[in-house]
Design an enzyme around this catalytic site. Structure first.
Site, PDB file in Angstrom:
ATOM      1  N   LYS A 162       0.819  -1.171  -0.005  1.00  0.00           N
ATOM      2  CA  LYS A 162       0.072  -0.024   0.084  1.00  0.00           C
ATOM      3  C   LYS A 162       0.818   1.343  -0.012  1.00  0.00           C
ATOM      4  CE  LYS A 162      -0.784   1.608   4.089  1.00  0.00           C
ATOM      5  NZ  LYS A 162      -1.304   1.878   5.193  1.00  0.00           N
ATOM      6  N   SER A 163       1.959   1.075   0.883  1.00  0.00           N
ATOM      7  CA  SER A 163       2.662   2.317   0.959  1.00  0.00           C
ATOM      8  C   SER A 163       3.492   3.008  -0.114  1.00  0.00           C
ATOM      9  CB  SER A 163       3.692   2.414   2.206  1.00  0.00           C
ATOM     10  OG  SER A 163       2.675   2.403   3.310  1.00  0.00           O
TER      11      SER A 163
ATOM     12  N   SER B 195       7.476   5.609  12.941  1.00  0.00           N
ATOM     13  CA  SER B 195       7.387   5.186  11.601  1.00  0.00           C
ATOM     14  C   SER B 195       8.769   5.487  10.645  1.00  0.00           C
ATOM     15  CB  SER B 195       6.119   5.419  10.857  1.00  0.00           C
ATOM     16  OG  SER B 195       5.104   5.264  11.733  1.00  0.00           O
TER      17      SER B 195
ATOM     18  N   SER C 152       4.137  10.208  11.101  1.00  0.00           N
ATOM     19  CA  SER C 152       5.010  10.455   9.985  1.00  0.00           C
ATOM     20  C   SER C 152       4.604  10.773   8.827  1.00  0.00           C
ATOM     21  CB  SER C 152       6.052   8.913   9.872  1.00  0.00           C
ATOM     22  OG  SER C 152       5.212   8.016   9.141  1.00  0.00           O
ATOM     23  N   GLN C 153       3.539  10.542   8.352  1.00  0.00           N
ATOM     24  CA  GLN C 153       2.812  10.834   7.265  1.00  0.00           C
ATOM     25  C   GLN C 153       2.817  12.426   6.890  1.00  0.00           C
ATOM     26  OE1 GLN C 153      -0.896   8.867   7.090  1.00  0.00           O
ATOM     27  NE2 GLN C 153       0.046   6.873   6.515  1.00  0.00           N
TER      28      GLN C 153
ATOM     29  N   HIS D  19      -4.720   5.955  14.759  1.00  0.00           N
ATOM     30  CA  HIS D  19      -5.082   5.261  13.308  1.00  0.00           C
ATOM     31  C   HIS D  19      -6.370   4.920  12.986  1.00  0.00           C
ATOM     32  CE1 HIS D  19      -0.476   3.571  13.115  1.00  0.00           C
ATOM     33  NE2 HIS D  19      -0.586   4.687  12.850  1.00  0.00           N
TER      34      HIS D  19
ATOM     35  N   ARG E 160       2.579   6.095  -2.866  1.00  0.00           N
ATOM     36  CA  ARG E 160       3.902   6.989  -2.995  1.00  0.00           C
ATOM     37  C   ARG E 160       3.897   7.041  -4.669  1.00  0.00           C
ATOM     38  NH1 ARG E 160       4.380   5.560   1.953  1.00  0.00           N
ATOM     39  NH2 ARG E 160       5.510   6.887   3.435  1.00  0.00           N
TER      40      ARG E 160
ATOM     41  N   ARG F 265      -6.141   1.910  18.274  1.00  0.00           N
ATOM     42  CA  ARG F 265      -5.863   0.429  18.253  1.00  0.00           C
ATOM     43  C   ARG F 265      -5.342  -0.103  19.569  1.00  0.00           C
ATOM     44  NH1 ARG F 265      -2.482   0.622  12.440  1.00  0.00           N
ATOM     45  NH2 ARG F 265      -4.315  -0.358  11.196  1.00  0.00           N
TER      46      ARG F 265
ATOM     47  N   GLU G   8       2.556  -0.338  12.593  1.00  0.00           N
ATOM     48  CA  GLU G   8       1.633  -0.830  11.741  1.00  0.00           C
ATOM     49  C   GLU G   8       1.557  -2.588  11.956  1.00  0.00           C
ATOM     50  OE1 GLU G   8       1.587   0.421   7.960  1.00  0.00           O
ATOM     51  OE2 GLU G   8       3.092  -1.258   7.150  1.00  0.00           O
TER      52      GLU G   8
HETATM   53  O1  LIG Z   1       3.592   6.575   5.180  1.00  0.00           O
HETATM   54  C1  LIG Z   1       2.977   5.422   5.178  1.00  0.00           C
HETATM   55  O2  LIG Z   1       2.827   4.711   4.222  1.00  0.00           O
HETATM   56  C2  LIG Z   1       2.573   4.869   6.331  1.00  0.00           C
HETATM   57  C3  LIG Z   1       3.043   5.453   7.640  1.00  0.00           C
HETATM   58  C4  LIG Z   1       2.742   5.026   8.962  1.00  0.00           C
HETATM   59  O3  LIG Z   1       1.889   5.973   9.621  1.00  0.00           O
HETATM   60  P1  LIG Z   1       1.967   6.835  10.823  1.00  0.00           P
HETATM   61  O4  LIG Z   1       3.229   7.320  10.921  1.00  0.00           O
HETATM   62  O5  LIG Z   1       0.860   7.792  10.950  1.00  0.00           O
HETATM   63  O6  LIG Z   1       1.858   5.615  12.120  1.00  0.00           O
HETATM   64  C5  LIG Z   1       2.031   3.680   9.026  1.00  0.00           C
HETATM   65  O7  LIG Z   1       1.380   3.288  10.066  1.00  0.00           O
HETATM   66  C6  LIG Z   1       0.879   3.655   7.831  1.00  0.00           C
HETATM   67  O8  LIG Z   1       0.395   2.457   7.818  1.00  0.00           O
HETATM   68  C7  LIG Z   1       1.630   3.986   6.386  1.00  0.00           C
HETATM   69  C1  LIG Z   2      -1.938   3.206   9.942  1.00  0.00           C
HETATM   70  C2  LIG Z   2      -2.404   2.415   8.842  1.00  0.00           C
HETATM   71  O1  LIG Z   2      -2.947   3.022   7.552  1.00  0.00           O
HETATM   72  P1  LIG Z   2      -3.158   4.417   7.338  1.00  0.00           P
HETATM   73  O2  LIG Z   2      -2.200   4.539   5.992  1.00  0.00           O
HETATM   74  O3  LIG Z   2      -4.496   4.846   6.997  1.00  0.00           O
HETATM   75  O4  LIG Z   2      -2.439   5.288   8.180  1.00  0.00           O
HETATM   76  C3  LIG Z   2      -2.246   1.054   8.644  1.00  0.00           C
HETATM   77  O5  LIG Z   2      -2.466   0.492   7.456  1.00  0.00           O
HETATM   78  O6  LIG Z   2      -1.846   0.244   9.572  1.00  0.00           O
END
Ligand SMILES: O=C(O)C1=C[C@@H](OP(=O)(O)O)[C@@H](O)[C@H](O)C1
Ligand SMILES: C=C(OP(=O)(O)O)C(=O)O
Length: 459
Positions: free
Chosen positions: A30-31, A207, A179-180, A353, A35, A357, A326
Site C-alpha cells: 500500500k505504502s 515510523s 510520520s505521514q 490510527h 507513493r 488500536r 502498523e
Molecule cells: O507513510 C506510510 O505509508 C505509512 C506510515 C505510517 O503512518 P504513521 O506514521 O501515522 O503511523 C504507517 O502506520 C501507515 O500504515 C503507512
Molecule cells: C495506519 C495504517 O494506515 P493509514 O495509511 O491509513 O495510516 C495502517 O495501514 O496500519
C-alpha cells in the site's frame, strides 16, 4: 474507537487443524503503491506501475488523482507481463472532490498536491477521517502560503484552493502524531518553486522506515534530497526543486500484510513462504524477520522469497514498535497466545490510527478472556487461556487480521466485518482459507465443528 452503527456478518475465523504448509503470494505494498502514484502524477513524463496494490486505499488514491486530471490507465507493463497501471501526468485541475475514505496516505499526501492544482479541491472521507490528525500538513501548507478552508480543528473536511503553484521554502512541523506529515510534504516538494526544507519539531517521530521509503522513492525519480540519516542536520529534510522522471516500477509485496500468514506458521508450528520478499527494502514489515524469530520461529531469506518456520511455541516479547507501529495488532494477537508476558512499547500514536488500536486490542482480546493492559505508550499482555466470542474490528483491517490469528488457535472466534480488510488486502478471507487448505466457502463451519472446546489453545 467508535463502533460501526451497522454490524455486518460475523465471519467464523477458521481454526487450524494442523501445521500450515503454504506458499502465499502477497499483493503489492500500500505504502509503495500510493507513493508511486503521487510521484508518477507529478512527473514530467508518463510512467508504469507494475503489480500495484488494488485495494480501497490505493483505488481511492487513483480516483483522486484522476479527478485532478491525471491519466491512470489499466494495461500490461512494457514487457507485456503482469498487471500494470500506466500513469500519464497532466496539468492538475480544480474544482475537484477527493474522497479519502480512511486512508492516511490519501488524506495526508494529497493536500500538498492539491496546492499545485488550478482551482479548489475539496477533501472529505469516512467519519473516522475527521478524527485523524492532519494539522501538521494543513498548518505547514498555510505557512507556505496556501489557502485552505478548514474548520480550525486540524482535520477533515477541508478545501485546498489550489493556485497552480506553491513557493515552498522552510517549514516546521510536529510530526509526532504521524510520520505521514513529513512524507506528505516531501513527496510534492520537488514541484514547489523553491523546493522545501522540512524541520520536525516534536520530541518523537514514529515510523522512520516510512520516511526512508519516501526519501528513497523521491531519489529514484531523480529528486535531490538531503536528510538526517545520510549526514544531514537531525530532523531536517531538504528537497531541491526539480522535474521528476517517469519510471517503470514493480511494486514489492506488502510485507505488513504478509504478517498474519507468517504468524500462522508461528502459531501452528508450520511453514509459510512469501515469494518475492525483497532482499533490501524500506518497508517496516521487513522487521518481522527479527521480531517473529525472537517470538519462536526461524526464517530463511533467499532470492525466491522468505520462508518462515514455526515450532508451535510462541514466546512473549518486550519490544519498542515505534518504527513499525502498523505491525502492532498482529504482534499483540500472537502475544495473547504466547507462553510468557509481552510488553509492546513506543506506539502511543496508534490511538490515532484507523481506530484507537490500543483500546480496541485491549477490549477485544480481553473479551476473549485475555489479560491486556493499556500503558501510556503501548500494551502489556499476559498470556492465559482464551475462549471464543465476537472480535469487533472497528473498521480496522489490522484488527480483522489480528482476530484471525487468534482464531487459528482458539475455537469459536467470530470476526465482525472481515470485509474491512479490503482497505489494503481485499482477498484476505480467501487467502486465509487457502493457506489453511480449506476450500473458500467452507469457512462457515460453526464454532466447535472443528472439534475444539472453548478455552483450548493447542492446534
Ligand atoms: O507513510 C506510510 O505509508 C505509512 C506510515 C505510517 O503512518 P504513521 O506514521 O501515522 O503511523 C504507517 O502506520 C501507515 O500504515 C503507512
Ligand atoms: C495506519 C495504517 O494506515 P493509514 O495509511 O491509513 O495510516 C495502517 O495501514 O496500519
Amino acid at each position: 474507537m467508535t463502533e460501526s452503527s451497522v454490524h455486518p456478518a460475523l465471519w467464523p475465523a477458521p481454526r487450524a487443524t494442523g501445521a500450515v504448509d503454504a506458499t502465499v503470494t502477497v499483493p503489492g505494498s500500500k505504502s509503495v503503491t500510493n507513493r508511486a502514484l503521487v510521484l508518477a502524477s507529478l512527473s514530467s513524463e508518463p510512467g508504469w506501475l507494475r503489480r500495484p496494490l488494488r485495494s480501497r486505499d490505493t483505488l481511492l488514491m487513483a480516483q483522486a488523482l484522476r479527478a485532478l486530471g491525471v491519466g491512470i490507465e489499466e494495461g500490461v507493463g512494457p514487457d507485456g507481463s503482469g498487471e500494470a497501471w500506466r500513469v500519464i501526468p497532466a496539468g492538475l485541475h480544480g474544482p475537484a472532490r477527493v474522497d479519502v475514505g480512511n486512508a492516511g496516505t490519501v488524506m495526508r499526501f494529497l493536500p500538498p498536491v492539491a496546492c499545485l492544482a488550478d482551482g479548489p479541491v475539496h477533501f472529505d472521507g469516512d467519519p473516522r477521517s475527521y478524527e485523524r490528525p492532519l494539522h501538521g500538513v494543513i498548518d505547514a501548507l498555510k505557512s507556505l502560503g496556501a489557502r485552505i478552508d478548514d474548520d480550525g480543528r486540524g482535520t477533515l473536511p477541508l478545501t485546498v484552493h489550489g493556485a497552480g503553484a506553491l513557493d515552498g521554502g522552510p517549514v516546521s512541523v510536529d510530526a509526532s502524531s504521524s510520520s505521514q506529515f513529513v512524507s506528505a510534504l516531501l513527496l510534492s516538494a520537488p514541484r514547489f518553486n523553491q523546493g522545501l526544507e522540512v524541520r520536525h519539531t516534536g520530541s518523537t517521530l514514529p515510523s522512520m522506515p516510512h520516511i526512508r521509503m519516501t526519501v528513497d522513492m523521491l531519489r529514484s525519480v531523480g529528486a535531490q534530497v538531503d536528510e538526517p540519516e545520510t549526514g544531514g542536520e537531525p530532523n531536517v529534510w531538504r528537497v531541491s526543486p526539480s522535474a521528476l522522471l517517469g519510471r517503470d516500477l514493480t511494486v514489492e509485496p506488502d510485507l505488513s500484510n504478509a504478517q498474519p500468514f507468517l504468524a500462522a506458521a508461528l502459531v501452528t508450528g508450520g511453514r509459510v513462504t512469501v515469494p518475492d520478499w525483497p532482499l533490501r527494502t524500506t518497508q517496516p514489515g521487513d522487521a518481522l524477520r527479527e521480531i517473529f524469530t525472537a517470538m519462536g520461529g526461524a526464517c530463511e531469506l533467499t532470492e525466491r522469497g522468505l520462508t518462515f518456520t514455526g515450532t508451535g511455541s510462541v514466546h512473549g516479547i518486550d519490544v519498542d514498535l515505534s518504527e513499525v507501529g502498523e505491525l502492532t495488532p498482529g504482534i499483540a494477537a500472537l502475544a495473547a497466545l504466547a507462553d510468557s508476558p509481552s510488553t509492546l512499547r513506543g506506539v502511543a500514536h496508534l490511538r490515532l490510527h484507523e481506530t484507537d488500536r490500543l483500546a480496541a486490542l485491549t477490549k477485544e482480546i480481553n473479551g476473549l478472556g485475555g489479560d491486556v493492559t493499556e500503558t501510556a505508550d503501548g500494551l502489556r499482555i499476559m498470556p492465559g487461556p482464551l475462549h471464543g466470542g465476537t472480535f469487533h474490528t472497528y473498521d480496522d483491517h489490522r484488527m480483522a487480521t489480528a482476530g484471525a490469528i487468534i482464531g487459528l488457535a482458539v475455537a469459536g472466534v467470530e470476526i465482525e466485518n472481515v470485509g474491512t480488510t479490503a482497505k489494503t488486502l481485499p482477498d484476505f478471507p480467501d487467502m486465509w482459507t487457502g493457506m489453511l487448505g480449506e476450500p473458500s466457502g467452507a469457512v462457515g463451519v460453526s464454532p466447535g465443528a472443528l472439534g475444539a472446546s472453548a478455552g483450548s489453545r493447542g492446534v
